[in-house]
Structure formats: structure tokens, C-alpha cells
Design an enzyme around this catalytic site. Structure first.
Site, PDB file in Angstrom:
ATOM      1  N   ASP A   8      82.472  11.906  27.043  1.00  0.00           N
ATOM      2  CA  ASP A   8      83.449  11.312  26.138  1.00  0.00           C
ATOM      3  C   ASP A   8      83.153   9.858  25.819  1.00  0.00           C
ATOM      4  O   ASP A   8      82.656   9.116  26.660  1.00  0.00           O
ATOM      5  CB  ASP A   8      84.847  11.402  26.738  1.00  0.00           C
ATOM      6  CG  ASP A   8      85.375  12.822  26.716  1.00  0.00           C
ATOM      7  OD1 ASP A   8      85.274  13.457  25.657  1.00  0.00           O
ATOM      8  OD2 ASP A   8      85.861  13.294  27.759  1.00  0.00           O
ATOM      9  N   GLU A  47      93.147  20.796  19.930  1.00  0.00           N
ATOM     10  CA  GLU A  47      92.306  20.770  21.117  1.00  0.00           C
ATOM     11  C   GLU A  47      92.925  19.729  22.050  1.00  0.00           C
ATOM     12  O   GLU A  47      93.076  18.566  21.680  1.00  0.00           O
ATOM     13  CB  GLU A  47      90.883  20.361  20.702  1.00  0.00           C
ATOM     14  CG  GLU A  47      89.863  20.450  21.781  1.00  0.00           C
ATOM     15  CD  GLU A  47      88.531  19.790  21.384  1.00  0.00           C
ATOM     16  OE1 GLU A  47      87.851  19.296  22.274  1.00  0.00           O
ATOM     17  OE2 GLU A  47      88.204  19.761  20.177  1.00  0.00           O
TER      18      GLU A  47
END
Lengths: 394, 259
Positions: free
Chosen positions: B56, B45
Site C-alpha cells: 500500500d 472494496e
């Protein structure tokens, strides 16, 4: 047009583009905010606090000097006279009551220059609630007195150290904290963010246009102005000043963005002109970004206007031509602020000075009623004004 | 292999590694992929660096900032990804934010993905209803898989919807936190959540991600799901090695996969 559809869209703008981790937090608000806002207990307590704590209604003052100078009846809506010095407190008080109704104990907020942070810390102190304010590391250095003021009010100020270390990053950090601490209430400061925030904040600031309407009616026998002028960063004071007039096409709405050092200078916050459609802080709107979708850092002398996006309501009003947008440079805003100070004895916040400066670009009929939302007072900008004054008289 | 094929070919489970394009160096994206393949990884990924990565944690955020400072952008990234899919057998998923698609136009973006050999996308700020209404048809047309996230707080109805809409895998966020809480083991609550999802007998393959750092955890993800995604821990490994070393990457994979 003044309220979004059930998914939070104003035309093509708005919505809630949020990661799944945030979904339950936002859904809780979406499902409950209107019922709470419309409840008798909320309305009564909100009215009471606005009157006795904030000092509302704020005066609608007809400025003889501006009226003579620009050839119309020019009124100033004196949000600068509110407790804590700006319109921000209207929203902070409303949302903190909402937070309490939802059973929340802890408030979190983002702040740029510190005005919304101070308003939130004030409301939290009033309600004896725990308060954390996220602020970009760079802004904390630039606005140290406001940091200390928030701390004196009992809030904890947390530095945002990611990205450009300014308002947008403080907002990111607040959202991250909210994801990690879903029990907290995120008290957003402008008509931005995922649905329902743009609508929620608009409705809480709508007390401004409601009062304008009543004051004009009671004192001048005319319930609506011909023009409403307000500055926009995220756009909360403008949304509040417009709200009751949005669906009345006879009232012209004028939005004033921060042109910074000039639109073409690369140092500007004129979002509607320089921005393109995108997603910022969970909302689809116009925002300043590069060719690859990286959000760029805006610039304005006024810390309250340098947000890279605008609220989705404003994007929609501008896109459909309902509001006319102008941009005003740092220099023009400073000059307009000084003029009001000299001739009316009112020192406006630099944000509000942008709205005043647009009078140089508009033409009115003598009988026109023009309301300028004077969103805040200029005490916080004293140093900048003094510097400008000094340079001018060198 | 597309995403469903790579799961079918690896019924014993998959370790998926996340890293950021252009980190630690602008041109290290391809090298990292080659070393990962050499270490036995099948599915990677790749994060598309974004200025405002809301979903994030700290380590990945930082890697995005570094990559952007290096000059990483979508054009460079697609070239690097094309080289990865041309020269390795890896299946590649891109992770990024909706603004990055909108800015070039969703259709142009999907076209670029397809040309670069990308198999699927993860877009954390693209809500399921918006995908279904506006993008699903386009994703099908470009044969681009999408993987939705579910968290411990996602209700059953939304889990079913995510399962139905995901054409890649379902990303089980292990913890409702993005700070990268890394304790090296799962709590009882987490295990109960994994068990609950397993019992739902979903049709999509599932990968567990967020906060996974140890072989013990990886072993458990294979028991309750189809494996794990490791991101932050790997990013931190890359940051300490400086130059990207084949040995260091092999050592890392070994450390989280050995029994």
C-alpha cells in the site's frame, strides 16, 4: 535440511509471499543467484575480499577462563574482529558482488541498530555504488552515531516514518522503494525475507562454519564441534555458524533468543516461543503477532535481536527439534558480556552476549568442544554496559 | 449480486471505491458504504487494516494505522461488513494480507467472510501458485471469489494464469509504483499497457487501479477495461472532511464520474 526446496521452503517455512509488483525483482534473483554464487569469478573475488578487506579467517579462540568455569573446551569464533565489527560484512560483501554481477548500480538496505546499514554502506563505498539505507525514525534517534557513520561512508539514510518506526517498518519501506525502483538491488541483512534471501544470506554467512570446521581440524584434529551456540534475531550469524553442521546430527545446535525483560513480561523478542506461524516480509515463519494477525513490536536491550520474526531456516530447525532454543534476559546478557570483558579482555556485542549467557544453562562433558559464535564487538554498546556497571556498583 | 453478476449488470463500466475499515472513525465503515451506495456506487472494496501493509501507498497505510489505533479488528470489521451487506445492495470485496487469514485459519476466515456476505477477496501477498496449490478448493467451497493483480511488468503467461485463477475480477495495477503517483492523466506507456491487456481478450472482468484521480482517467478505464478502482484519493477526501458527510461523498463520486 540446510538448503530450501526449489520454492524456498524449509519444511513448512519460507517461500516468497510477495505482491505481484515485486514478482519480477524477486524472480530475477531466484533465477540467477546460485549460478552467480557458484561462478569462478564470484568465488575468487569474494574469497579475496574476505581475506584482504574483511580480515578473514576470523580466529577460533579457546577461552581458558570460560573453559575452566563451565567444564568443557569452549571456543569463541571471533566475528567481532571482522572489518566493521561484526559478521554482517560477510553478507554485505557477497551481495554487493552479486548486485554487480546483475548489473545493478544502486543498493538499498534496511537497518535496525545500524550494523547492517554500516556494513552495506561500507561495501557500497568499496564498490563505488550508490547506497540508500532505510532506518526507522525511532532507531535513527537511538543510534545517531551509526547514522552519521553511514553518511560519512556516502550513503543516504532515509527515515521510515510508518508503523512503529523501527526495523520492521524500515524493511517495509525498503521493499516499497524496491517496488517503485526495480532497477535497484535490495541488500537484505539477515536470513529473512522472500526466497531466495534466506538461502542467499545463509550461504554467504556459511564461511563461518566452514572456517570453524577447518580450524578445528587443523589445530585440534577434529573437524566438528559437539556444540555450536549462536544468538538469533533474524538469525544470520547462527545460520552461518550452523551451516556445515546442520546435516550432522552429532553436532548440537543451540539458538539463543532475546528474552528481554522476561518471556512473560510483554517486553521480549523470544520469537520462537511467543510467535505463531504467519507471514512477515514475504516469508512464512514464526512471528510475534496479536490474535488478529497484527505484527507486534518486540523488545530487547540488544537492537540486533528485536525482530518480530525469525528466518524460516531457524523456524524449521526449532520446530523439528534440530536446534534447541533458549532465551536470555537483558540482565543475563549484560552480566555475561561484563564477565567476558573482565576475564578475557573481550567486550562482546550485546547480541553475542546472549549466546555467552546460555552457558549458565547448559551442562557439558569435559572433553566437549563448544563453539560460541561471537558475532560482533561491543563498542557500539559501551554506553549500555557503562550504565549497567554504574548501577551495579551504586 | 456476486462480482460477476455486478459486472454483467453494469456493462457500461463500474467505479469501485476502496476505503479502509474503521477510517476515519471506528464506526464510520457502514456510513461510508451507505453514502457510496446513495451516490450510485455498486461495488466497494474494504481494506482490512494491517500493521505491515507492504503493497500500500502512503495514504492507505496511514488510514490503516489510524483505524488500528481506533481499535479496529477482524471481529468488529466482520460485524460492520455484515451490516453493509444486510442493509445495502452493495457488492463487497475485502482487501487484506495473507497473515490476517493465517492467524485465524484460512477456513475460519472464509467462513466469517461468507457469513458477513462478502463476495470476494484481494490478497496481494498471496502468490498465484500458492493459491492454486493450497487455497483454491477452499475458496470454491465457500463461494468466495478471488481477484489477482497484474502490473505493467507481468508477463503474458502470468497474465493468462491470473485470468484463469481469478474468480472475481483482474486488478490491473496502472503503474508499477505504490507511492500513489497521481498525475491526473495516463502516460502513453500506460495506455499501451491497457491496450495490450484489452487485446488479450481475457475472460475475467478487469478494473484499473492505482493513482486514478480524475474523470478523464475514469472515462479511459471504461474504454480499455471494465472500470476503475479509486482508493488513495477517496481516503484523502475522507480525511479532510472529518465527519463523514453524505454530500461530500456524493460530490466526490460526481467529480470523478461526470463527463
Amino acid at each position: 535440511m540446510k538448503n530450501p526446496d526449489k520454492n524456498g521452503f524449509y519444511g513448512e517455512f519460507g517461500g516468497a509471499f510477495i505482491p505481484e509488483m515485486l514478482y519480477p525483482n524477486v524472480a530475477e534473483l531466484q533465477d540467477n543467484y546460485l549460478a552467480i554464487l557458484h561462478s569462478d569469478t564470484f568465488r575468487e573475488e569474494y574469497r579475496k575480499l574476505l581475506r584482504n578487506y574483511v580480515g578473514r579467517p576470523s580466529p577460533l579462540y579457546e577461552s581458558p577462563w570460560l573453559s575452566a568455569r563451565y567444564g568443557a573446551r569452549i571456543f569463541l569464533k571471533r566475528e567481532d574482529l571482522n572489518h566493521t565489527g561484526a559478521h554482517k560484512i560477510n553478507n554485505a560483501i557477497g551481495q554487493i558482488l552479486l548486485a554487480r554481477a546483475l548489473g545493478k548500480q544502486q543498493i538499498i538496505a534496511e537497518t535496525g541498530a545500524g550494523q547492517h546499514g554500516v556494513a552495506t554502506a561500507t561495501a557500497a563505498a568499496l564498490m563505488s555504488m550508490d547506497c540508500k539505507v532505510f532506518m526507522g525514525e525511532i532507531d535513527m534517534a537511538r543510534q545517531a552515531p551509526n547514522v552519521e557513520r553511514m553518511q560519512m561512508l556516502g550513503a543516504e539514510v532515509l527515515p521510515a516514518t510508518s508503523g512503529s518506526k523501527t526495523l520492521k517498518d524500515a524493511t517495509n519501506e525498503a521493499i516499497r522503494y524496491w517496488i517503485n525502483n526495480p532497477g535497484s538491488y535490495y541488500l537484505i541483512g539477515s536470513v529473512v525475507g522472500p526466497h531466495p534471501y534466506p538461502d542467499l544470506v545463509t550461504r554467504l554467512q556459511a564461511v563461518i562454519s566452514e572456517e570453524i570446521s577447518t580450524q578445528l581440524e587443523n589445530n585440534f584434529g577434529q573437524a566438528k564441534p559437539d556444540y555450536v551456540i549462536a544468538c538469533i534475531g533474524g538469525g544470520s550469524n547462527a545460520a552461518g555458524a550452523y551451516y556445515h553442521f546442520i546435516d550432522d546430527s552429532e553436532v548440537q545446535l543451540i539458538a539463543v533468543e532475546a528474552g528481554g525483560q522476561g518471556i512473560a513480561s510483554g517486553k521480549s523478542a523470544a520469537t520462537s516461543q511467543l510467535g505463531r506461524m504467519g507471514i512477515i516480509h514475504g516469508s512464512k515463519t514464526l512471528l510475534m503477532q496479536d490474535d488478529y494477525g497484527q505484527i507486534t513490536e518486540p523488545y530487547s536491550i540488544s537492537a540486533g535481536l528485536d525482530y518480530p520474526g525469525i528466518g524460516p531456516l531457524h523456524a524449521h530447525l526449532i520446530k523439528t527439534g534440530r536446534s534447541q532454543v533458549y532465551s536470555i534476559t537483558d540482565e543475563e546478557a549484560l552480566a555475561a558480556g561484563m564477565v567476558l570483558s573482565t576475564h578475557e579482555g573481550i567486550l562482546p556485542a550485546l547480541e553475542s552476549a546472549h549466546a555467552l549467557a546460555v552457558l549458565e544453562y547448559t551442562r557439558f562433558k569435559p572433553e566437549d568442544i563448544v563453539v560460541i559464535n561471537l558475532s560482533g564487538r561491543g563498542d557500539k554498546d559501551l554506553q549500555t554496559y557503562l550504565q549497567y556497571h554504574k548501577n551495579k556498583h551504586k | 449480486m456476486n462480482i460477476r453478476q455486478v459486472f454483467a449488470a453494469n456493462p457500461e463500466g463500474l467505479l469501485t471505491i476502496f476505503y479502509t475499515a474503521g477510517y476515519p472513525q471506528l464506526d464510520s465503515t457502514v456510513t461510508v458504504a451507505r453514502h457510496l451506495e446513495a451516490a450510485g456506487v455498486k461495488l466497494i472494496e474494504i481494506g482490512m487494516p494491517f500493521s505491515d501493509p507492504l503493497a500500500d501507498g502512503v495514504a492507505i497505510q496511514h488510514s490503516s494505522e489510524v483505524a488500528l489505533r481506533h481499535g479496529m479488528n477482524l471481529d468488529i470489521m466482520f460485524k460492520q461488513v455484515a451490516e453493509i451487506t444486510r442493509t445495502t445492495g452493495l457488492t463487497v470485496v475485502l482487501m487484506g494480507y495473507l497473515n490476517q487469514l493465517l492467524t485465524v485459519g484460512a477456513e475460519n476466515f472464509l467462513q466469517a467472510c461468507r457469513q458477513a456476505g462478502v463476495s470476494g477477496l484481494i490478497i496481494p501477498d498471496l502468490p498465484m501458485d500458492s493459491y492454486a496449490a493450497e487455497y483454491q478448493e477452499l475458496f470454491h467451497r465457500y463461494e468466495m471469489a478471488i481477484s489477482f493483480l497484474i502490473t505493467p511488468r507481468t508477463g503474458e503467461k502470468r497474465i493468462r494464469l491470473a485470468d484463469q485463477l481469478s474468480s472475481g475480477f483482474l486488478y490491473l495495477v496502472a503503474d508499477n509504483s505504490i507511492t500513489g503517483r497521481e498525475e491526473g492523466h495516463f502516460s502513453n506507456n500506460q495506455i499501451a499497457y491497457f491496450q495490450r491487456i484489452k487485446e488479450m481478450k481475457l475472460s475475467s472482468p478487469t478494473l484499473i487501479g492505482f493513482g486514478i484521480t480524475t474523470a478523464d482517467q475514469y472515462f479511459l478505464t471504461k474504454k480499455y477495461a471494465n472500470g476503475a478502482i479509486i482508493g488513495s484519493k477517496f481516503i484523502r477526501k475522507l480525511s479532510t472532511t472529518g465527519a463523514v458527510s453524505r454530500q461530500a461523498i456524493a460530490g466526490f463520486i460526481e467529480s470523478v464520474t461526470r463527463n
